[in-house]
Design an enzyme around this catalytic site. Structure first.
Site, PDB file in Angstrom:
ATOM      1  N   GLY A  47       0.836  -1.193   0.000  1.00  0.00           N
ATOM      2  CA  GLY A  47       0.000   0.000   0.000  1.00  0.00           C
ATOM      3  C   GLY A  47       0.865   1.234   0.000  1.00  0.00           C
ATOM      4  O   GLY A  47       2.043   1.179   0.369  1.00  0.00           O
ATOM      5  N   GLN A  52       3.060   9.941   1.280  1.00  0.00           N
ATOM      6  CA  GLN A  52       4.334   9.210   1.335  1.00  0.00           C
ATOM      7  C   GLN A  52       5.238   9.542   0.162  1.00  0.00           C
ATOM      8  O   GLN A  52       6.437   9.259   0.214  1.00  0.00           O
ATOM      9  CB  GLN A  52       4.096   7.701   1.373  1.00  0.00           C
ATOM     10  CG  GLN A  52       3.516   7.217   2.700  1.00  0.00           C
ATOM     11  CD  GLN A  52       3.390   5.709   2.710  1.00  0.00           C
ATOM     12  OE1 GLN A  52       2.416   5.177   2.205  1.00  0.00           O
ATOM     13  NE2 GLN A  52       4.372   5.020   3.260  1.00  0.00           N
ATOM     14  N   CYS A  89       5.758  -0.289   7.274  1.00  0.00           N
ATOM     15  CA  CYS A  89       5.445   0.895   6.469  1.00  0.00           C
ATOM     16  C   CYS A  89       6.668   1.256   5.639  1.00  0.00           C
ATOM     17  O   CYS A  89       7.784   1.262   6.154  1.00  0.00           O
ATOM     18  CB  CYS A  89       5.081   2.052   7.399  1.00  0.00           C
ATOM     19  SG  CYS A  89       4.692   3.579   6.540  1.00  0.00           S
ATOM     20  N   LEU A  90       6.456   1.577   4.370  1.00  0.00           N
ATOM     21  CA  LEU A  90       7.574   1.952   3.507  1.00  0.00           C
ATOM     22  C   LEU A  90       8.256   3.230   3.986  1.00  0.00           C
ATOM     23  O   LEU A  90       9.414   3.471   3.652  1.00  0.00           O
ATOM     24  CB  LEU A  90       7.090   2.121   2.057  1.00  0.00           C
ATOM     25  CG  LEU A  90       6.610   0.840   1.363  1.00  0.00           C
ATOM     26  CD1 LEU A  90       6.067   1.162  -0.020  1.00  0.00           C
ATOM     27  CD2 LEU A  90       7.704  -0.207   1.276  1.00  0.00           C
ATOM     28  N   HIS A 131      -4.364   1.463   7.684  1.00  0.00           N
ATOM     29  CA  HIS A 131      -3.003   1.996   7.729  1.00  0.00           C
ATOM     30  C   HIS A 131      -2.830   3.120   6.704  1.00  0.00           C
ATOM     31  O   HIS A 131      -2.327   4.202   7.029  1.00  0.00           O
ATOM     32  CB  HIS A 131      -2.016   0.850   7.453  1.00  0.00           C
ATOM     33  CG  HIS A 131      -0.582   1.265   7.360  1.00  0.00           C
ATOM     34  ND1 HIS A 131       0.372   0.863   8.260  1.00  0.00           N
ATOM     35  CD2 HIS A 131       0.063   2.055   6.450  1.00  0.00           C
ATOM     36  CE1 HIS A 131       1.539   1.395   7.919  1.00  0.00           C
ATOM     37  NE2 HIS A 131       1.382   2.118   6.818  1.00  0.00           N
ATOM     38  N   GLU A 132      -3.255   2.867   5.479  1.00  0.00           N
ATOM     39  CA  GLU A 132      -3.061   3.868   4.414  1.00  0.00           C
ATOM     40  C   GLU A 132      -3.916   5.114   4.652  1.00  0.00           C
ATOM     41  O   GLU A 132      -3.458   6.238   4.445  1.00  0.00           O
ATOM     42  CB  GLU A 132      -3.355   3.263   3.036  1.00  0.00           C
ATOM     43  CG  GLU A 132      -2.440   2.112   2.627  1.00  0.00           C
ATOM     44  CD  GLU A 132      -0.952   2.410   2.779  1.00  0.00           C
ATOM     45  OE1 GLU A 132      -0.552   3.572   2.665  1.00  0.00           O
ATOM     46  OE2 GLU A 132      -0.202   1.460   3.048  1.00  0.00           O
ATOM     47  N   HIS A 135      -2.516   7.592   7.019  1.00  0.00           N
ATOM     48  CA  HIS A 135      -1.486   8.477   6.455  1.00  0.00           C
ATOM     49  C   HIS A 135      -2.077   9.811   6.011  1.00  0.00           C
ATOM     50  O   HIS A 135      -1.402  10.841   6.037  1.00  0.00           O
ATOM     51  CB  HIS A 135      -0.831   7.826   5.225  1.00  0.00           C
ATOM     52  CG  HIS A 135       0.317   6.912   5.539  1.00  0.00           C
ATOM     53  ND1 HIS A 135       1.475   7.339   6.145  1.00  0.00           N
ATOM     54  CD2 HIS A 135       0.496   5.587   5.308  1.00  0.00           C
ATOM     55  CE1 HIS A 135       2.315   6.317   6.268  1.00  0.00           C
ATOM     56  NE2 HIS A 135       1.746   5.242   5.773  1.00  0.00           N
TER      57      HIS A 135
END
Ligand code: ZN
Length: 154
Positions: A47, A52, A89-90, A131-132, A135
């Site tokens: 995701g 991000q 998380c990236l 999660h996304e 953000h």
């Protein structure tokens, strides 16, 4: 298409800002979506949210291996149950930790063609969506991680 730089939680304050709604799905947004898909796949993520890659727009993509979902201006219609599992998380590379999320969610969003639809998700997919979407409000999973479960990974 182009890869975009993924912002890092330690160095990029933009990850802590609140994103604004997408007002028009124009060519710029469509290019952003394509770039985000390429960037997510390149990083082997499941995701990615627009902030991000440094864009404060309410846009996320998710692909947990069941097909790509593009969600523009997502909102929660309902959430139920509880599910505790690892998350990464990236923007927080090399770490993972356990987070409590709803087990089931229904999310309403526009797709890349501007069609309003509802996505019902359970388990890992519900987790990825939560999660996304967090953000978009400047929230990272490390804010919610269950104490003592954050660890280095990979
Ligand atoms: Zn993340």
């Amino acid at each position: 298409m182009a890869l975009r730089d993924i912002k890092h939680y330690k160095y990029d304050e933009i990850l802590r800002k609140k994103s604004r709604p997408v007002e028009k799905i124009d060519e710029k947004i469509k290019t952003l979506i394509k770039d985000m898909v390429e960037t997510m796949r390149n990083a082997e993520g499941v995701g990615l949210a627009a902030p991000q890659v440094g864009i404060l727009k309410r846009l996320v993509i998710v692909d947990i291996g069941q097909g790509l979902e593009v969600l523009i201006n997502p909102t929660f219609v309902s959430e139920s149950g509880e599910n505790i599992d690892y998350e990464g998380c990236l923007s927080v590379p090399g770490m993972r930790g356990k987070v409590k999320r709803p087990d089931r969610v229904v999310v309403e969003a526009l797709d890349e063609n501007g069609n309003l639809r509802q996505i019902e998700a359970q388990g890992y997919m519900a987790r990825a969506l939560c999660h996304e979407i967090d953000h978009l409000d400047g929230i990272l999973y490390i804010d919610k991680v269950i104490e003592g479960t954050l660890e280095e990974f990979n």
